[in-house]
Motif scaffolding. Structure first.
Motif, PDB file in Angstrom:
ATOM      1  N   MET A 129       8.130   5.384  -9.556  1.00 20.56           N
ATOM      2  CA  MET A 129       7.692   6.749  -9.842  1.00 20.56           C
ATOM      3  C   MET A 129       7.753   7.644  -8.609  1.00 20.56           C
ATOM      4  O   MET A 129       7.391   8.821  -8.680  1.00 20.56           O
ATOM      5  N   GLY A 130       8.153   7.076  -7.482  1.00 21.70           N
ATOM      6  CA  GLY A 130       8.303   7.874  -6.280  1.00 21.70           C
ATOM      7  C   GLY A 130       7.177   7.771  -5.278  1.00 21.70           C
ATOM      8  O   GLY A 130       7.182   8.470  -4.259  1.00 21.70           O
ATOM      9  N   PHE A 131       6.217   6.893  -5.542  1.00 29.86           N
ATOM     10  CA  PHE A 131       5.128   6.711  -4.593  1.00 29.86           C
ATOM     11  C   PHE A 131       5.570   5.839  -3.414  1.00 29.86           C
ATOM     12  O   PHE A 131       6.384   4.924  -3.575  1.00 29.86           O
ATOM     13  N   THR A 132       5.028   6.117  -2.254  1.00 31.66           N
ATOM     14  CA  THR A 132       5.024   5.152  -1.169  1.00 31.66           C
ATOM     15  C   THR A 132       3.880   4.190  -1.474  1.00 31.66           C
ATOM     16  O   THR A 132       2.755   4.627  -1.720  1.00 31.66           O
ATOM     17  N   VAL A 133       4.173   2.896  -1.465  1.00 31.34           N
ATOM     18  CA  VAL A 133       3.188   1.915  -1.921  1.00 31.34           C
ATOM     19  C   VAL A 133       2.694   1.052  -0.770  1.00 31.34           C
ATOM     20  O   VAL A 133       3.475   0.430  -0.051  1.00 31.34           O
ATOM     21  N   ALA A 134       1.376   1.036  -0.623  1.00 36.75           N
ATOM     22  CA  ALA A 134       0.731   0.123   0.308  1.00 36.75           C
ATOM     23  C   ALA A 134       0.401  -1.163  -0.434  1.00 36.75           C
ATOM     24  O   ALA A 134      -0.348  -1.144  -1.424  1.00 36.75           O
ATOM     25  N   VAL A 135       0.985  -2.252   0.012  1.00 37.97           N
ATOM     26  CA  VAL A 135       0.776  -3.562  -0.606  1.00 37.97           C
ATOM     27  C   VAL A 135      -0.436  -4.204   0.059  1.00 37.97           C
ATOM     28  O   VAL A 135      -0.346  -4.735   1.169  1.00 37.97           O
ATOM     29  N   GLY A 136      -1.567  -4.120  -0.601  1.00 37.22           N
ATOM     30  CA  GLY A 136      -2.795  -4.692  -0.052  1.00 37.22           C
ATOM     31  C   GLY A 136      -2.901  -6.164  -0.397  1.00 37.22           C
ATOM     32  O   GLY A 136      -2.842  -6.535  -1.572  1.00 37.22           O
ATOM     33  N   ALA A 137      -3.032  -7.007   0.609  1.00 40.58           N
ATOM     34  CA  ALA A 137      -3.174  -8.448   0.388  1.00 40.58           C
ATOM     35  C   ALA A 137      -3.723  -9.080   1.659  1.00 40.58           C
ATOM     36  O   ALA A 137      -3.471  -8.593   2.762  1.00 40.58           O
ATOM     37  N   ARG A 138      -4.449 -10.169   1.491  1.00 42.61           N
ATOM     38  CA  ARG A 138      -5.074 -10.800   2.653  1.00 42.61           C
ATOM     39  C   ARG A 138      -4.180 -11.836   3.315  1.00 42.61           C
ATOM     40  O   ARG A 138      -4.315 -12.100   4.509  1.00 42.61           O
ATOM     41  N   ASP A 139      -3.254 -12.443   2.570  1.00 40.05           N
ATOM     42  CA  ASP A 139      -2.371 -13.473   3.112  1.00 40.05           C
ATOM     43  C   ASP A 139      -1.162 -12.816   3.771  1.00 40.05           C
ATOM     44  O   ASP A 139      -0.371 -12.142   3.105  1.00 40.05           O
ATOM     45  N   ASP A 140      -1.011 -13.014   5.076  1.00 37.52           N
ATOM     46  CA  ASP A 140       0.045 -12.330   5.828  1.00 37.52           C
ATOM     47  C   ASP A 140       1.441 -12.661   5.302  1.00 37.52           C
ATOM     48  O   ASP A 140       2.278 -11.769   5.134  1.00 37.52           O
TER      49      ASP A 140
END
Length: 234
Positions: free
Chosen positions: A27-38
């Protein structure tokens, strides 16, 4: 506010969370992938970028005040927050049968599914309030519906989703005079590791209602609970 809108999805390295990241990116968003495992976070970002997404990783453990505060400080804008990170909790040996409920399991589930959502939402609100059209979507479950009472008895998990829905309404009330629109989404029974991949719906199908709620118009509904068919009874 100009520029590309940014969306944060918690627990975005796999399953519905990853599908949400894919959908928002399309949809055109810049997405921050939040996750705890590097490693898993890096792999998810690499896969998204290979698909043409504008994505970056965000170290985020929703059960940690320090981690959440650091994540919020690292962002310069946020337009959409999808609180997707969640756990089912241990249910072996009657651990989630109501009459034999293991309170340690309950505490663990609530720490991620409820406290984690409040922790992340409150940390991210200052950023969201600077957006022109901020949206918050809480990933819930119809197992938390006091009306439907669906699925097996998983007392820790189901009650955590009931409480999450309560917070959705509370946030909607508190933010009623702001542009922040908050709703809950039920993805349905989706084939992920959460369900042992034994379910009829794909992660993309499960993500669809949340993507709709993440992009509601400014006069969209607030403080409600939706699935693909419409409003879910509470």
């Amino acid at each position: 506010m100009n520029g590309t809108k940014t969306a944060l999805v918690t627990g975005a390295n796999k399953g519905i969370g990853f599908a949400l990241a894919q959908g928002l990116a399309s949809m055109g968003f810049t997405v921050a992938v939040g996750a705890r495992d590097d490693d898993r976070r890096a792999a998810a970002v690499a896969r998204l970028r290979a698909e043409g997404a504008d994505a970056f990783g965000l170290a985020l453990d929703v059960t940690s005040d320090t981690s959440v505060a650091a994540a919020a400080r690292s962002l310069d804008r946020l337009d959409v927050l999808v609180n997707n990170a969640g756990i089912a909790g241990d249910f072996a040996g009657g651990a989630q049968e109501t009459t034999t409920l293991d309170l340690d399991v309950l505490r663990t589930v609530l720490d991620t599914n409820v406290f984690g959502v409040v922790r992340v939402t409150n940390a991210m609100l200052p950023l969201l309030l600077r957006s022109d059209s901020p949206r918050i979507v809480n990933m819930s479950s119809n197992m938390g519906s006091l009306t439907l009472r669906t699925g097996p008895v998983l007392a820790a998990y189901a009650s955590s989703k009931t409480m999450l829905n309560s917070f959705t309404t509370l946030y909607a009330r508190s933010l009623a005079e702001t542009p922040v629109i908050v709703n809950s989404a039920c993805p349905g029974y989706v084939a992920t590791d959460f369900t042992g991949f034994n379910a009829p719906r794909t992660p993309a199908e499960g993500a669809a209602i949340a993507l709709k709620l993440a992009t509601l118009p400014d006069d969209g509904p607030r403080g409600a609970f939706f699935d693909d068919a419409g409003t879910v009874p509470w």
